[in-house]
Design a protein around this motif. Structure first.
Motif, mmCIF file in Angstrom:
data_model
loop_
_atom_site.group_PDB
_atom_site.id
_atom_site.type_symbol
_atom_site.label_atom_id
_atom_site.label_comp_id
_atom_site.label_asym_id
_atom_site.label_seq_id
_atom_site.Cartn_x
_atom_site.Cartn_y
_atom_site.Cartn_z
ATOM 1 N N LEU A 165 77.273 66.467 50.914
ATOM 2 C CA LEU A 165 78.506 67.171 51.249
ATOM 3 C C LEU A 165 78.166 68.655 51.324
ATOM 4 O O LEU A 165 77.735 69.252 50.341
ATOM 5 N N VAL A 166 78.310 69.244 52.505
ATOM 6 C CA VAL A 166 77.907 70.636 52.703
ATOM 7 C C VAL A 166 79.127 71.504 53.003
ATOM 8 O O VAL A 166 80.110 71.043 53.589
ATOM 9 N N THR A 167 79.034 72.760 52.590
ATOM 10 C CA THR A 167 80.136 73.695 52.804
ATOM 11 C C THR A 167 79.607 75.083 53.117
ATOM 12 O O THR A 167 78.488 75.447 52.724
ATOM 13 N N ASN A 168 80.423 75.847 53.818
ATOM 14 C CA ASN A 168 80.165 77.262 54.019
ATOM 15 C C ASN A 168 80.737 77.991 52.799
ATOM 16 O O ASN A 168 81.920 77.850 52.485
ATOM 17 N N THR A 169 79.898 78.751 52.113
ATOM 18 C CA THR A 169 80.320 79.359 50.849
ATOM 19 C C THR A 169 81.313 80.503 51.031
ATOM 20 O O THR A 169 82.027 80.856 50.093
ATOM 21 N N ASP A 170 81.379 81.091 52.226
ATOM 22 C CA ASP A 170 82.402 82.111 52.477
ATOM 23 C C ASP A 170 83.787 81.481 52.514
ATOM 24 O O ASP A 170 84.765 82.055 52.032
ATOM 25 N N THR A 171 83.872 80.274 53.090
ATOM 26 C CA THR A 171 85.144 79.568 53.184
ATOM 27 C C THR A 171 85.475 78.835 51.891
ATOM 28 O O THR A 171 86.636 78.781 51.463
ATOM 29 N N TYR A 172 84.449 78.289 51.259
ATOM 30 C CA TYR A 172 84.632 77.527 50.023
ATOM 31 C C TYR A 172 83.775 78.146 48.914
ATOM 32 O O TYR A 172 82.627 77.733 48.705
ATOM 33 N N GLU A 204 79.467 53.464 53.716
ATOM 34 C CA GLU A 204 79.016 53.411 52.331
ATOM 35 C C GLU A 204 79.669 54.502 51.490
ATOM 36 O O GLU A 204 80.022 54.267 50.329
ATOM 37 N N VAL A 205 79.842 55.694 52.075
ATOM 38 C CA VAL A 205 80.514 56.788 51.360
ATOM 39 C C VAL A 205 81.943 56.386 51.000
ATOM 40 O O VAL A 205 82.395 56.563 49.856
ATOM 41 N N THR A 206 82.645 55.827 51.960
ATOM 42 C CA THR A 206 84.031 55.412 51.736
ATOM 43 C C THR A 206 84.102 54.296 50.700
ATOM 44 O O THR A 206 84.965 54.304 49.802
ATOM 45 N N ALA A 207 83.183 53.342 50.816
ATOM 46 C CA ALA A 207 83.175 52.210 49.881
ATOM 47 C C ALA A 207 82.893 52.679 48.453
ATOM 48 O O ALA A 207 83.540 52.221 47.503
ATOM 49 N N LYS A 282 79.891 63.596 42.923
ATOM 50 C CA LYS A 282 79.813 62.741 41.742
ATOM 51 C C LYS A 282 79.519 61.288 42.109
ATOM 52 O O LYS A 282 78.986 60.528 41.291
ATOM 53 N N GLU A 283 79.857 60.897 43.354
ATOM 54 C CA GLU A 283 79.540 59.537 43.809
ATOM 55 C C GLU A 283 78.090 59.398 44.253
ATOM 56 O O GLU A 283 77.616 58.292 44.553
ATOM 57 N N GLY A 284 77.368 60.528 44.329
ATOM 58 C CA GLY A 284 75.984 60.516 44.759
ATOM 59 C C GLY A 284 75.825 60.965 46.194
ATOM 60 O O GLY A 284 76.740 60.825 47.023
ATOM 61 N N GLY A 285 74.673 61.538 46.492
ATOM 62 C CA GLY A 285 74.335 61.836 47.871
ATOM 63 C C GLY A 285 73.856 60.570 48.557
ATOM 64 O O GLY A 285 73.543 59.565 47.914
ATOM 65 N N ILE A 286 73.804 60.604 49.876
ATOM 66 C CA ILE A 286 73.307 59.463 50.640
ATOM 67 C C ILE A 286 71.780 59.563 50.688
ATOM 68 O O ILE A 286 71.233 60.519 51.213
ATOM 69 N N SER A 287 71.114 58.577 50.118
ATOM 70 C CA SER A 287 69.649 58.567 50.098
ATOM 71 C C SER A 287 69.128 57.810 51.311
ATOM 72 O O SER A 287 69.364 56.614 51.469
ATOM 73 N N ASP A 288 68.426 58.514 52.170
ATOM 74 C CA ASP A 288 67.848 57.891 53.358
ATOM 75 C C ASP A 288 66.383 58.298 53.436
ATOM 76 O O ASP A 288 65.922 59.175 52.686
ATOM 77 N N SER A 289 65.653 57.697 54.315
ATOM 78 C CA SER A 289 64.232 58.024 54.412
ATOM 79 C C SER A 289 63.697 57.661 55.787
ATOM 80 O O SER A 289 64.337 56.935 56.551
ATOM 81 N N ILE A 352 73.969 57.009 46.917
ATOM 82 C CA ILE A 352 74.581 56.027 47.807
ATOM 83 C C ILE A 352 73.460 55.490 48.688
ATOM 84 O O ILE A 352 72.856 56.232 49.470
ATOM 85 N N VAL A 353 73.144 54.220 48.534
ATOM 86 C CA VAL A 353 72.035 53.606 49.280
ATOM 87 C C VAL A 353 72.605 52.892 50.507
ATOM 88 O O VAL A 353 73.462 52.015 50.375
ATOM 89 N N PRO A 354 72.161 53.251 51.694
ATOM 90 C CA PRO A 354 72.697 52.621 52.903
ATOM 91 C C PRO A 354 72.475 51.110 52.917
ATOM 92 O O PRO A 354 71.460 50.608 52.424
#
Length: 376
Positions: A165-172, A204-207, A282-289, A352-354
């Motif tokens: 989950l990425v954000t622009n720090t000026d906005t957030y 997977e993120v939604t689930a 808190k749900e975890g980042g998406i781990s891909d490779s 979050i594992v795809p």
């Protein structure tokens, strides 16, 4: 002067740019050094004038790989790495398969996504790898090795990465804590999300965020429930992107201040002074490779194996973690990363594992429903 010294002198002149490729080959032949199988330095001579074509992605990560991995590899082995432009998504897989049917390899070595790797198994697109020629192959963690059904190795881990989950720090100014922020009505028309079902992993993120985990995706009924929930995010989406650079620029400028993007790329941009951050929710980042794979049409299997062998060395994996921001694919205890350095590219939060199986077994159905319910 013995043969070895003559070769080393010629090779030094070649690597310094004082002798071009064609002249170098001629000089080797004149000196009696050209690929003689009885000569102990024949392999080095071949490597010095050879090259391996690698699928190049462009952008800041490609530049970092070139600087910290490919250039040192060439300096060590004499094997040039030629970067070949590739399309995004699974279009590259299609292109490789079409070319292989014609006996052509647009690239010798590709870093393929886990989904593309598995789809390529059906057509035996990948040359089986000789793991005895990859010194650290036994240290590559099992999730990063892809096998044919009969056990032959089709691909071996290149690097791992997180989509966060990425954000622009000026906005957030404050980092969001949960993927649920994507659904917050306050973020209307502020999001950039990956456009494909098979690379966004938003199912997977939604689930994980709303259904307790990815087991709900075991059935088509469950998948449709997850898609219905994901569809609620659509008013917040300004851009469904295929062009990563387009979203990256919009994130940096604040035009699209929130979304999902690659942790490593975002970290590099932040290090360059751009107001961006990558957050492990808190749900975890998406781990891909990605896996290194050799096209069955390539005639450069020898140098391709040497390339893969180099890229799986612990010192190279550690360097990529430090300089590129990718997560290593080999055992943690082999790396010389500090705890802080390791934490910068990974997380103690369960990822979050795809569900890669879905994108192979239900590809057409998923793409159809994705278009109808999510991006259509």
């Amino acid at each position: 002067m013995d043969d070895t010294k003559r070769y080393e002198r010629l090779r030094e002149r070649y690597m310094e740019g004082n002798v071009d490729r064609r002249t170098f080959l001629g000089l080797l032949g004149a000196a009696g050094l050209a690929y003689g199988v009885q000569m102990p330095f024949a392999r080095q001579a071949l490597a010095a004038v050879d090259q391996v074509r690698f699928d190049g992605w462009g952008g800041v990560v490609s530049e970092a790989f070139q600087k910290y991995a490919f250039t040192p590899f060439t300096e060590k082995t004499g094997i040039a790495v030629e970067s070949v432009a590739e399309p995004t998504g699974e279009a590259w897989l299609v292109q490789l398969e079409q070319a292989a049917r014609a006996g052509v390899a647009p690239a010798d070595v590709s870093m393929m996504s886990q989904v593309a790797m598995r789809k390529g198994l059906a057509t035996e697109l990948w040359q089986p790898l000789d793991m005895d020629r990859i010194a650290n192959s036994g240290d590559v963690l099992p999730p990063f090795v892809v096998n044919y059904p009969d056990g032959r190795v089709a691909g071996v881990g290149a690097v791992a990465w997180y989509i966060n989950l990425v954000t622009n720090t000026d906005t957030y100014p404050d980092a969001p804590e949960s993927w649920a922020a994507l659904w917050d009505p306050a973020n209307k028309e502020k999001l950039g999300l990956l456009a494909l079902v098979s690379n966004s992993f938003l199912l997977e993120v939604t689930a994980k965020t709303f259904f307790g985990g990815t087991d709900v995706l075991d059935t088509e009924e469950g998948i449709l429930k997850v898609m219905d929930k994901l569809a609620e995010v659509k008013p917040n989406v300004q851009l469904w992107y295929r062009d990563e650079a387009q979203f990256e620029q919009a994130l940096k400028s604040g035009e699209i201040p929130m979304g999902q993007y690659y942790h490593d790329v975002t970290g590099l941009a932040a290090a360059d002074g751009f107001p961006v951050r990558s957050t492990f929710p808190k749900e975890g980042g998406i781990s891909d490779s990605g896996c290194w794979a050799i096209s069955k049409a390539s005639e450069k299997g020898d140098v391709a194996h040497e390339f893969i062998d180099y890229m799986t060395q612990p010192e190279v994996q550690s360097l990529l973690a430090r300089k590129v921001g990718t997560a290593p694919v080999i055992k943690r205890d082999l790396l010389d990363l500090t705890d802080e350095e390791f934490a910068a590219v990974s997380s103690e939060i369960d990822p979050i594992v795809p569900r890669y199986d879905l994108y192979v077994e239900k590809s057409d159905w998923l793409n159809q429903k994705w278009t109808e319910l999510i991006v259509g």
